[in-house]
Design a protein around this motif. Structure first.
Motif, PDB file in Angstrom:
ATOM      1  N   GLY A 174       8.164  20.507  65.234  1.00  0.00           N
ATOM      2  CA  GLY A 174       8.078  21.779  65.827  1.00  0.00           C
ATOM      3  C   GLY A 174       7.224  22.942  65.395  1.00  0.00           C
ATOM      4  O   GLY A 174       7.306  23.812  66.001  1.00  0.00           O
ATOM      5  N   PHE A 175       6.273  22.535  64.546  1.00  0.00           N
ATOM      6  CA  PHE A 175       5.225  23.563  63.998  1.00  0.00           C
ATOM      7  C   PHE A 175       4.266  23.892  65.123  1.00  0.00           C
ATOM      8  O   PHE A 175       3.632  22.634  65.726  1.00  0.00           O
ATOM      9  CB  PHE A 175       4.487  23.229  62.735  1.00  0.00           C
ATOM     10  N   ARG A 176       3.819  24.969  65.548  1.00  0.00           N
ATOM     11  CA  ARG A 176       2.799  25.371  66.566  1.00  0.00           C
ATOM     12  C   ARG A 176       1.586  25.887  65.700  1.00  0.00           C
ATOM     13  O   ARG A 176       0.829  26.336  66.343  1.00  0.00           O
ATOM     14  CB  ARG A 176       3.481  26.050  67.623  1.00  0.00           C
ATOM     15  N   THR A 177       1.586  25.923  64.493  1.00  0.00           N
ATOM     16  CA  THR A 177       0.342  26.296  63.459  1.00  0.00           C
ATOM     17  C   THR A 177       0.346  25.165  62.734  1.00  0.00           C
ATOM     18  O   THR A 177       1.238  24.897  62.062  1.00  0.00           O
ATOM     19  CB  THR A 177       0.784  27.939  62.676  1.00  0.00           C
ATOM     20  N   ALA A 178      -1.069  24.645  62.946  1.00  0.00           N
ATOM     21  CA  ALA A 178      -1.526  23.685  61.919  1.00  0.00           C
ATOM     22  C   ALA A 178      -2.003  24.261  60.552  1.00  0.00           C
ATOM     23  O   ALA A 178      -3.015  25.039  60.900  1.00  0.00           O
ATOM     24  CB  ALA A 178      -2.450  22.718  62.702  1.00  0.00           C
ATOM     25  N   VAL A 179      -1.740  23.962  59.605  1.00  0.00           N
ATOM     26  CA  VAL A 179      -2.182  24.328  58.454  1.00  0.00           C
ATOM     27  C   VAL A 179      -3.107  23.030  57.564  1.00  0.00           C
ATOM     28  O   VAL A 179      -2.679  21.989  57.030  1.00  0.00           O
ATOM     29  CB  VAL A 179      -1.223  24.688  57.295  1.00  0.00           C
ATOM     30  N   LEU A 180      -4.500  23.412  57.788  1.00  0.00           N
ATOM     31  CA  LEU A 180      -5.359  22.417  57.253  1.00  0.00           C
ATOM     32  C   LEU A 180      -5.805  22.555  55.927  1.00  0.00           C
ATOM     33  O   LEU A 180      -6.334  23.724  55.682  1.00  0.00           O
ATOM     34  CB  LEU A 180      -6.595  22.525  58.257  1.00  0.00           C
ATOM     35  N   CYS A 181      -5.692  21.509  55.300  1.00  0.00           N
ATOM     36  CA  CYS A 181      -6.195  21.687  53.680  1.00  0.00           C
ATOM     37  C   CYS A 181      -7.008  20.609  53.314  1.00  0.00           C
ATOM     38  O   CYS A 181      -6.596  19.439  53.545  1.00  0.00           O
ATOM     39  CB  CYS A 181      -4.723  21.651  52.678  1.00  0.00           C
ATOM     40  N   PRO A 182      -8.186  20.809  52.824  1.00  0.00           N
ATOM     41  CA  PRO A 182      -9.084  19.735  52.405  1.00  0.00           C
ATOM     42  C   PRO A 182      -8.671  19.107  51.232  1.00  0.00           C
ATOM     43  O   PRO A 182      -9.265  17.852  50.768  1.00  0.00           O
ATOM     44  CB  PRO A 182     -10.540  20.586  52.135  1.00  0.00           C
ATOM     45  N   GLY A 183      -7.894  19.601  50.455  1.00  0.00           N
ATOM     46  CA  GLY A 183      -7.509  18.812  49.324  1.00  0.00           C
ATOM     47  C   GLY A 183      -6.121  19.476  48.557  1.00  0.00           C
ATOM     48  O   GLY A 183      -5.600  20.415  49.139  1.00  0.00           O
ATOM     49  N   ARG A 184      -6.025  19.149  47.338  1.00  0.00           N
ATOM     50  CA  ARG A 184      -4.685  19.482  46.591  1.00  0.00           C
ATOM     51  C   ARG A 184      -4.686  21.000  46.343  1.00  0.00           C
ATOM     52  O   ARG A 184      -3.584  21.599  46.342  1.00  0.00           O
ATOM     53  CB  ARG A 184      -4.592  18.621  45.338  1.00  0.00           C
ATOM     54  N   MET A 230       2.355  30.073  48.711  1.00  0.00           N
ATOM     55  CA  MET A 230       2.590  30.921  49.868  1.00  0.00           C
ATOM     56  C   MET A 230       3.711  30.938  50.737  1.00  0.00           C
ATOM     57  O   MET A 230       3.973  31.860  51.528  1.00  0.00           O
ATOM     58  CB  MET A 230       1.441  31.092  50.726  1.00  0.00           C
ATOM     59  N   GLY A 231       4.711  29.697  50.730  1.00  0.00           N
ATOM     60  CA  GLY A 231       5.768  29.952  51.253  1.00  0.00           C
ATOM     61  C   GLY A 231       5.490  29.157  52.599  1.00  0.00           C
ATOM     62  O   GLY A 231       6.400  29.055  53.540  1.00  0.00           O
ATOM     63  N   ILE A 232       4.413  28.340  52.740  1.00  0.00           N
ATOM     64  CA  ILE A 232       4.293  27.662  54.001  1.00  0.00           C
ATOM     65  C   ILE A 232       5.051  26.246  53.714  1.00  0.00           C
ATOM     66  O   ILE A 232       4.856  25.350  52.687  1.00  0.00           O
ATOM     67  CB  ILE A 232       2.754  27.395  54.068  1.00  0.00           C
ATOM     68  N   PRO A 233       5.793  25.828  54.938  1.00  0.00           N
ATOM     69  CA  PRO A 233       6.532  24.607  54.785  1.00  0.00           C
ATOM     70  C   PRO A 233       5.748  23.543  54.687  1.00  0.00           C
ATOM     71  O   PRO A 233       4.572  23.245  55.339  1.00  0.00           O
ATOM     72  CB  PRO A 233       7.346  24.664  56.000  1.00  0.00           C
ATOM     73  N   GLU A 234       6.129  22.393  53.980  1.00  0.00           N
ATOM     74  CA  GLU A 234       5.067  21.388  53.463  1.00  0.00           C
ATOM     75  C   GLU A 234       4.919  20.683  54.833  1.00  0.00           C
ATOM     76  O   GLU A 234       3.838  19.705  55.022  1.00  0.00           O
ATOM     77  CB  GLU A 234       6.003  20.438  52.265  1.00  0.00           C
ATOM     78  N   GLY A 235       5.976  20.549  55.566  1.00  0.00           N
ATOM     79  CA  GLY A 235       5.880  19.704  56.881  1.00  0.00           C
ATOM     80  C   GLY A 235       4.880  20.314  57.905  1.00  0.00           C
ATOM     81  O   GLY A 235       4.312  19.753  59.081  1.00  0.00           O
ATOM     82  N   ALA A 236       4.084  21.644  57.775  1.00  0.00           N
ATOM     83  CA  ALA A 236       3.164  22.054  58.543  1.00  0.00           C
ATOM     84  C   ALA A 236       1.670  21.871  57.720  1.00  0.00           C
ATOM     85  O   ALA A 236       0.693  21.936  58.508  1.00  0.00           O
ATOM     86  CB  ALA A 236       3.104  23.564  58.642  1.00  0.00           C
ATOM     87  N   ILE A 237       1.696  21.341  56.704  1.00  0.00           N
ATOM     88  CA  ILE A 237       0.589  21.032  56.263  1.00  0.00           C
ATOM     89  C   ILE A 237      -0.105  19.569  56.473  1.00  0.00           C
ATOM     90  O   ILE A 237       0.381  18.779  56.460  1.00  0.00           O
ATOM     91  CB  ILE A 237       0.648  20.869  54.680  1.00  0.00           C
ATOM     92  N   ILE A 238      -1.621  19.789  56.779  1.00  0.00           N
ATOM     93  CA  ILE A 238      -2.247  18.495  57.308  1.00  0.00           C
ATOM     94  C   ILE A 238      -3.530  18.411  56.428  1.00  0.00           C
ATOM     95  O   ILE A 238      -4.345  19.321  56.185  1.00  0.00           O
ATOM     96  CB  ILE A 238      -2.619  18.747  58.878  1.00  0.00           C
ATOM     97  N   GLU A 239      -3.831  17.095  55.686  1.00  0.00           N
ATOM     98  CA  GLU A 239      -4.743  16.991  55.001  1.00  0.00           C
ATOM     99  C   GLU A 239      -6.166  16.587  55.677  1.00  0.00           C
ATOM    100  O   GLU A 239      -5.918  15.769  56.554  1.00  0.00           O
ATOM    101  CB  GLU A 239      -4.672  15.724  53.914  1.00  0.00           C
ATOM    102  N   THR A 240      -7.021  17.332  55.624  1.00  0.00           N
ATOM    103  CA  THR A 240      -8.572  17.130  56.403  1.00  0.00           C
ATOM    104  C   THR A 240      -9.519  16.357  55.453  1.00  0.00           C
ATOM    105  O   THR A 240     -10.332  15.493  55.912  1.00  0.00           O
ATOM    106  CB  THR A 240      -9.085  18.352  56.682  1.00  0.00           C
ATOM    107  N   SER A 241      -9.341  16.230  54.352  1.00  0.00           N
ATOM    108  CA  SER A 241     -10.372  15.750  53.266  1.00  0.00           C
ATOM    109  C   SER A 241     -11.750  16.393  53.795  1.00  0.00           C
ATOM    110  O   SER A 241     -11.579  17.538  53.856  1.00  0.00           O
ATOM    111  CB  SER A 241     -10.430  14.254  53.469  1.00  0.00           C
ATOM    112  N   ASN A 242     -12.848  15.570  53.900  1.00  0.00           N
ATOM    113  CA  ASN A 242     -14.020  16.269  54.221  1.00  0.00           C
ATOM    114  C   ASN A 242     -14.324  16.590  55.677  1.00  0.00           C
ATOM    115  O   ASN A 242     -15.262  17.160  56.057  1.00  0.00           O
ATOM    116  CB  ASN A 242     -15.337  15.691  53.398  1.00  0.00           C
ATOM    117  N   PHE A 243     -13.417  15.976  56.384  1.00  0.00           N
ATOM    118  CA  PHE A 243     -13.410  15.841  57.988  1.00  0.00           C
ATOM    119  C   PHE A 243     -12.747  17.181  58.547  1.00  0.00           C
ATOM    120  O   PHE A 243     -12.056  16.889  59.483  1.00  0.00           O
ATOM    121  CB  PHE A 243     -13.080  14.907  58.425  1.00  0.00           C
ATOM    122  N   ILE A 244     -13.142  18.142  58.115  1.00  0.00           N
ATOM    123  CA  ILE A 244     -12.394  19.623  58.577  1.00  0.00           C
ATOM    124  C   ILE A 244     -12.690  19.751  60.123  1.00  0.00           C
ATOM    125  O   ILE A 244     -11.735  19.874  61.008  1.00  0.00           O
ATOM    126  CB  ILE A 244     -12.980  20.897  58.050  1.00  0.00           C
ATOM    127  N   GLY A 245     -14.077  19.305  60.673  1.00  0.00           N
ATOM    128  CA  GLY A 245     -14.220  19.834  61.978  1.00  0.00           C
ATOM    129  C   GLY A 245     -13.528  18.709  62.973  1.00  0.00           C
ATOM    130  O   GLY A 245     -12.868  19.171  63.937  1.00  0.00           O
TER     131      GLY A 245
END
Length: 371
Positions: free
Chosen positions: A202-212, A221-236
């Motif tokens: 149900g999230f429509r904002t993707a929260v991209l995080c390269p690492g921990r 910051m209060g951002i739900p864990e379910g919105a977080i996406i790990e990118t590693s080095n592949f940000i693009g």
């Protein structure tokens, strides 16, 4: 074998977890028939033959059990050498029933290739297991196939399974049955399933995080864990995956050491592919009045944290906001303006160093509050 030892070397291919499970299933069925071969041949989803060594097999009445060891070849796979155990037992009802044994995860969130509540055995491996069923049984025969990975629950901690909703163990994976060593594409494919899971949640904002560090900052910051996406080095790459799914809002949160590279236009941030961190920080310091001596001092630093000490000493902390804003511009340009992208630089302890203008807007739109 270490990654640097693999450069220039012809690497040995391996077998996927799915192919290994299919091999163990076939060995278990053969054991029920009194046959105990050292190797078995299974078919990939593309019907290519794959030879799998058998570690152990035994039978007891209407039940067979066999173990095959996962062989990832020269790939850096945390499951390499792991025992894959498959038990096959007869049942009265026709058809093949798949069950998750110890260490095989269960899908708990929508958006993956397997339905919620089912064993995390992907479609490719399911095809391979079905080929074994069709080789030995008719459609009127009934069997229960239980796939177990005794070390799976511990191994899952080294994967993305907990974050995408696969609980209790690892997934049984593989589209071709063959592991291509050091495959960047395979690593990307392992990251990509996070995107539809976040969308299905149900999230429509993707929260991209390269690492921990970025993940910790997002949670603070209060951002739900379910919105977080790990990118590693592949940000693009992961930004492109989000666009393809339909996201029109993204937050990119991470340590300055990664995101300074994005400010300079690098979206594959592995240090062998891109490393202009000191050059970028020195340029922004110079733009804000740093002397040639200070610029040289920054250029001589080995880490962005070391450069940050000099920047703070020289009262040049405004450079962080400027670099975050530039990373925002670069990110939106990278995806051709198809989404609004906000950028947040986080310190090692998860506190915020800088936030771009769109990051503030996206946080307000989602009612995510900085604590």
């Amino acid at each position: 074998m270490k990654p640097e030892e693999m450069i220039g070397k012809v690497l040995r291919e391996g077998h996927t977890t799915g192919a290994t499970a299919a091999g163990a299933m076939k060995a278990a069925v053969l054991a029920m028939r009194g046959e105990f071969p050292k190797t078995v041949t299974v078919l990939s989803p593309q019907r290519q033959e794959i030879v799998i060594p058998v570690d152990h097999a035994e039978a007891d009445g209407e039940k067979g059990c066999a173990t095959c060891l996962k062989d990832a070849g020269d790939d850096l796979d945390c499951t390499n050498g792991t025992p894959i155990v498959v038990t096959v037992e007869l049942k009265r009802e026709p058809g093949m029933e798949l069950r998750a044994g110890k260490g095989v995860g269960i899908v708990t969130r929508p958006g993956l290739q397997v339905a919620v509540g089912k064993p995390a055995i992907n479609p490719g491996p399911q095809i391979m297991l079905r080929y074994v069923y069709e080789e030995f049984f008719t459609k009127d025969d009934g069997i229960i196939v239980t796939v177990s990975i005794p070390k799976g629950e511990e191994l899952a901690k080294q994967t993305l399974n907990p974050s995408i909703g696969v609980k209790g163990g690892i997934s049984v994976l593989g589209t071709t049955g063959i592991v291509k060593p050091m495959s960047e594409d395979a690593y990307k494919r392992s990251l990509a399933p996070q995107v539809p899971v976040v969308w299905a949640s149900g999230f429509r904002t993707a929260v991209l995080c390269p690492g921990r560090i970025g993940e910790n900052a997002a949670k603070i910051m209060g951002i739900p864990e379910g919105a977080i996406i790990e990118t590693s080095n592949f940000i693009g790459f992961m930004m492109e995956q989000c666009i393809a799914r339909g996201f029109d809002r993204m937050l990119l949160i991470g340590h300055m050491g990664k995101l300074v590279k994005v400010a300079s236009g690098s979206f594959h941030t592995y240090n062998r592919n891109s490393d202009g961190r000191m050059e970028t920080m020195a340029a922004y310091a110079a733009m804000n009045g740093a002397s040639p001596a200070v610029v040289k001092e920054i250029m001589d630093c080995n880490t962005t944290d070391g450069a940050a000490i000099i920047i703070h000493r020289e009262h040049l902390d405004m450079v962080y906001g400027q670099m975050a804003e530039r990373a925002q511009v670069r990110s939106e340009r990278y995806i051709f303006g198809k989404a609004k992208v906000g950028v947040i630089f986080a310190a090692m302890d998860g506190t915020i160093q800088a936030m771009s203008s769109h990051a503030k807007e996206i946080l307000e739109e989602n009612k995510w509050i900085i604590h």
